[in-house]
Design an enzyme around this catalytic site. Structure first.
Site, PDB file in Angstrom:
ATOM      1  N   LYS A  95       0.718  -1.036  -0.019  1.00  0.00           N
ATOM      2  CA  LYS A  95       0.053  -0.239   0.008  1.00  0.00           C
ATOM      3  C   LYS A  95       0.933   1.319   0.112  1.00  0.00           C
ATOM      4  O   LYS A  95       1.699   1.340   0.924  1.00  0.00           O
ATOM      5  CB  LYS A  95      -0.914   0.064   1.210  1.00  0.00           C
ATOM      6  N   GLU A 111       9.739   1.023  10.591  1.00  0.00           N
ATOM      7  CA  GLU A 111      10.834   1.951  10.555  1.00  0.00           C
ATOM      8  C   GLU A 111      10.104   3.484  10.826  1.00  0.00           C
ATOM      9  O   GLU A 111       9.095   3.723  10.054  1.00  0.00           O
ATOM     10  CB  GLU A 111      11.378   2.020   9.064  1.00  0.00           C
ATOM     11  N   CYS A 134      13.589  11.147   7.687  1.00  0.00           N
ATOM     12  CA  CYS A 134      13.718  10.742   9.094  1.00  0.00           C
ATOM     13  C   CYS A 134      15.181  10.807   9.527  1.00  0.00           C
ATOM     14  O   CYS A 134      15.454  10.543  10.714  1.00  0.00           O
ATOM     15  CB  CYS A 134      13.216   9.214   9.271  1.00  0.00           C
ATOM     16  N   GLU A 173       9.936  15.637  16.468  1.00  0.00           N
ATOM     17  CA  GLU A 173      10.263  15.578  14.825  1.00  0.00           C
ATOM     18  C   GLU A 173       9.385  16.637  14.094  1.00  0.00           C
ATOM     19  O   GLU A 173       8.302  16.375  14.250  1.00  0.00           O
ATOM     20  CB  GLU A 173      10.095  14.048  14.194  1.00  0.00           C
TER      21      GLU A 173
HETATM   22  P1  NAD Z   1       2.149   7.941   8.274  1.00  0.00           P
HETATM   23  O1  NAD Z   1       2.224   7.080   9.652  1.00  0.00           O
HETATM   24  O2  NAD Z   1       1.072   8.916   8.570  1.00  0.00           O
HETATM   25  O3  NAD Z   1       1.510   7.103   6.965  1.00  0.00           O
HETATM   26  C1  NAD Z   1       2.670   6.032   6.536  1.00  0.00           C
HETATM   27  C2  NAD Z   1       1.759   5.039   5.926  1.00  0.00           C
HETATM   28  O4  NAD Z   1       1.087   4.116   7.025  1.00  0.00           O
HETATM   29  C3  NAD Z   1       0.701   5.332   4.961  1.00  0.00           C
HETATM   30  O5  NAD Z   1       0.627   4.532   3.890  1.00  0.00           O
HETATM   31  C4  NAD Z   1      -0.617   5.503   5.842  1.00  0.00           C
HETATM   32  O6  NAD Z   1      -1.651   5.294   4.924  1.00  0.00           O
HETATM   33  C5  NAD Z   1      -0.484   4.164   6.513  1.00  0.00           C
HETATM   34  N1  NAD Z   1      -1.176   4.323   7.824  1.00  0.00           N
HETATM   35  C6  NAD Z   1      -1.578   5.432   8.591  1.00  0.00           C
HETATM   36  N2  NAD Z   1      -2.390   4.855   9.580  1.00  0.00           N
HETATM   37  C7  NAD Z   1      -2.584   3.429   9.453  1.00  0.00           C
HETATM   38  C8  NAD Z   1      -3.150   2.437  10.129  1.00  0.00           C
HETATM   39  N3  NAD Z   1      -4.034   2.758  11.191  1.00  0.00           N
HETATM   40  N4  NAD Z   1      -3.171   1.109   9.813  1.00  0.00           N
HETATM   41  C9  NAD Z   1      -2.445   1.044   8.904  1.00  0.00           C
HETATM   42  N5  NAD Z   1      -1.828   1.871   7.757  1.00  0.00           N
HETATM   43  C10 NAD Z   1      -1.764   3.114   8.312  1.00  0.00           C
HETATM   44  O7  NAD Z   1       3.432   8.660   8.009  1.00  0.00           O
HETATM   45  P2  NAD Z   1       3.718   9.575   6.635  1.00  0.00           P
HETATM   46  O8  NAD Z   1       3.272  10.791   7.338  1.00  0.00           O
HETATM   47  O9  NAD Z   1       3.143   9.103   5.365  1.00  0.00           O
HETATM   48  O10 NAD Z   1       5.209   9.752   6.658  1.00  0.00           O
HETATM   49  C11 NAD Z   1       5.988  10.351   7.468  1.00  0.00           C
HETATM   50  C12 NAD Z   1       6.469   9.600   8.795  1.00  0.00           C
HETATM   51  O11 NAD Z   1       7.174   8.635   8.274  1.00  0.00           O
HETATM   52  C13 NAD Z   1       7.609  10.623   9.575  1.00  0.00           C
HETATM   53  O12 NAD Z   1       7.402  10.337  10.869  1.00  0.00           O
HETATM   54  C14 NAD Z   1       8.869   9.745   9.269  1.00  0.00           C
HETATM   55  O13 NAD Z   1       9.737  10.088   9.944  1.00  0.00           O
HETATM   56  C15 NAD Z   1       8.528   8.566   8.937  1.00  0.00           C
HETATM   57  N6  NAD Z   1       9.643   7.707   8.067  1.00  0.00           N
HETATM   58  C16 NAD Z   1      10.474   7.027   8.605  1.00  0.00           C
HETATM   59  C17 NAD Z   1      11.619   6.639   7.780  1.00  0.00           C
HETATM   60  C18 NAD Z   1      12.320   5.467   8.528  1.00  0.00           C
HETATM   61  O14 NAD Z   1      13.126   4.851   7.745  1.00  0.00           O
HETATM   62  N7  NAD Z   1      12.606   5.327   9.782  1.00  0.00           N
HETATM   63  C19 NAD Z   1      11.520   6.742   6.440  1.00  0.00           C
HETATM   64  C20 NAD Z   1      10.693   7.686   5.804  1.00  0.00           C
HETATM   65  C21 NAD Z   1       9.602   8.204   6.783  1.00  0.00           C
END
Ligand code: NAD
Length: 492
Positions: free
Chosen positions: A185, A259, A293, A391
């Site tokens: 997804k 992650e 991140c 963050e």
């Molecule tokens: P997010 O958590 O809002 O969304 C990430 C994904 O999770 C999306 O596809 C979203 O639709 C899905 N999602 C959200 N709620 C869900 C649920 N209840 N059940 C299942 N899936 C769900 O994050 P974002 O805003 O897309 O990305 C930013 C975040 O990602 C930041 O906090 C960033 O630090 C983190 N990030 C971490 C890394 C790493 O390698 N550690 C890399 C990139 C981004």
């Protein structure tokens, strides 16, 4: 109007079909607009997967597991190499989609995101053919024990919006290489580049081995993570999302690979090469508009170089180019959405409402189209400040002054996050001592941000667990099994 990061070439073909059981199909769920964050314009509309389509995708992946899990590493490797070749061949088109859907400068999407994506598929194609492990042995006379490394089953892979195609590669390549099947997804904000890969996957892989479903987290995402046939959930996303996924996964005891966010400390000692620090933070604190991140966002500057660093970095940051008409001139793009831009703005407003924090540069929404925020540098920040602890995920870097190195190390570790960090000094002994004490998944010395396919990437503490990239990732996407054969000990 021509947007800041809008490429000056013919508009790329947009793919809007989902991939379910080998078929390219229109979604039957809610229809959502997909925006170009550099202009705010609607690029297209995508129908999300309905509940029934998510179910069909999971069952297809489950059926496909029987055959795919029995392929040899060589067979899977050959297919991964073909995927890499197809991506490389279409790299210009895919980079255009990535630039449009994320607002990234096109030349950077092409040079960085697409190059890394191809390399990740090629790396795992090689890595899966040369895994090493424990020796077989006769630990009971007459019985030989050996270890097999086998795939897990259906993996639900859930990706964020900051590097859509690269995050897809990080998740899809090791999971497929290890013999799993997937339902992937993409983020609801950025599905375009991954949907453009759907015809490639459909052509190169048996039906159901990879399925792509679009939709939001609460709908499609939560259906995926609570389904009993899904054996593992891999998320790159926010800490709160990780917590929700853990709760859902607990009901069926799924494996999880998380992650999550980061707040990387950057310790700059008095003996650091200041020009290198300024160049490094200007680039790696603001790359992808800080939506990274590992971004070099939390500087601890030793008293002897503090004032010079703040002055030189302020000048360097204010020279960052963005929102220009010519793509090649732009160094960073916009935030992904109005919501994210406003979130960044409110972090900065709250920080500047405290008298001890000083605005060095930026700290405003960019006027004009798109969701741009000015690259921002704040000085005088204290360890307990929200802007130092949380963050921001935007183009905002803070500077905190320190006297003793041990204090900087304590402050660096005083964080809920544990993903990436760096130490800048010309004294290698000091650098190695600090690197040994930092509680982060990665520490760079006189550098920041550099990732390679061969080395593990992943966090500690609330930044999550599990590794992306490297052969460690192959281990996360597989399980160890003990096979014991009774053969007796008497040759007669
Ligand atoms: P997010 O958590 O809002 O969304 C990430 C994904 O999770 C999306 O596809 C979203 O639709 C899905 N999602 C959200 N709620 C869900 C649920 N209840 N059940 C299942 N899936 C769900 O994050 P974002 O805003 O897309 O990305 C930013 C975040 O990602 C930041 O906090 C960033 O630090 C983190 N990030 C971490 C890394 C790493 O390698 N550690 C890399 C990139 C981004």
């Amino acid at each position: 109007m021509a947007g800041a990061a809008t490429p000056h070439t013919a508009p790329p073909q947009l793919f809007t079909s989902l991939l379910i059981d080998g078929e390219l199909v229109a979604g039957q769920g809610v229809v959502e607009p997909i925006l170009n964050p550099a202009t705010g314009e609607v690029l297209t509309h995508i129908a999300e997967a309905s509940t029934e389509q998510v179910e069909t995708a999971i069952l297809a992946a489950n059926r496909a597991f029987t055959g795919w899990s029995r392929t040899t590493p060589q067979q899977r490797s050959n297919i991964l190499l073909s995927i890499a070749d197809a991506i490389e061949k279409n790299a210009d088109h895919l980079a255009q989609l990535e630039a449009l859907n994320c607002g990234k400068p096109l030349h950077l999407a092409r040079q960085d995101d697409l190059t890394a994506t191809v390399d990740v598929f090629r790396f795992f194609a090689g890595a899966v053919r040369c895994q090493t492990g424990q020796l077989s042995g006769e630990y009971v006379p007459g019985y030989t024990s050996m270890v097999r490394r086998d795939p897990i089953g259906v993996v639900a892979s859930i990706a964020p919006w900051n590097y859509p195609i690269m995050m897809a590669a990080w998740k899809i390549a090791p999971a497929l290489a290890a013999g799993n099947t997937l339902v992937f997804k993409p983020s609801e904000h950025t599905p375009l580049s991954v949907l453009a890969l759907a015809p490639v996957f459909s052509r190169l892989l048996p039906n159901g081995v990879i399925n792509i479903v679009c939709g939001g987290g609460e709908g499609v995402g939560s259906h995926l993570v609570s389904h009993p046939k899904v054996r593992m959930v891999s998320l790159t996303g926010d800490i709160v999302t990780g917590q929700k996924i853990l709760q859902a996964a607990a009901k069926t005891l799924k494996r999880t690979h998380l992650e999550l966010g980061g707040k990387a400390p950057v310790i700059v000692c008095n003996d650091a090469d200041i020009a290198a620090v300024v160049e490094g933070v200007r680039t790696y604190g603001y790359y992808n508009a800080g939506q990274d991140c590992t971004a070099a966002c939390r500087i601890y500057a030793q008293a002897g170089i503090h004032d010079r660093l703040v002055a030189e970095l302020g000048a360097a940051v204010s020279s960052l180019r963005f929102a220009g008409k010519r793509d090649a001139d732009n160094e960073i793009g916009p935030l992904i959405s109005v919501r994210q831009r406003d979130r960044v703005a409110s972090f900065v407003e709250r920080a500047l409402s405290q008298p001890h924090i000083e605005r060095i540069t930026g700290a405003a929404v960019h006027s004009g189209p798109g969701f741009f925020y000015q690259p921002t540098l704040l000085a005088g920040c204290k360890q307990g400040d929200e802007i130092v602890q949380r963050e921001v995920f935007g183009p905002v870097v803070t500077v905190t002054r320190f006297d003793e190195l041990s204090q900087a190390v304590d402050w660096a570790n005083d964080s809920e996050y544990g993903l990436a960090s760096s130490i800048w000094t010309q004294n290698l002994d000091k650098a190695m001592q600090v690197a040994g004490r930092l509680q982060y998944g990665c520490t760079w010395i006189n550098s920041h941000f550099m990732l390679v396919s061969e080395m593990p990437h992943g966090g500690l503490k609330r930044s999550g667990y599990g590794k992306d990239l490297s052969s460690d990732s192959l281990q996360d996407y597989s399980v160890v099994r003990h096979i014991m054969a009774r053969h007796g000990s008497d040759l007669a």
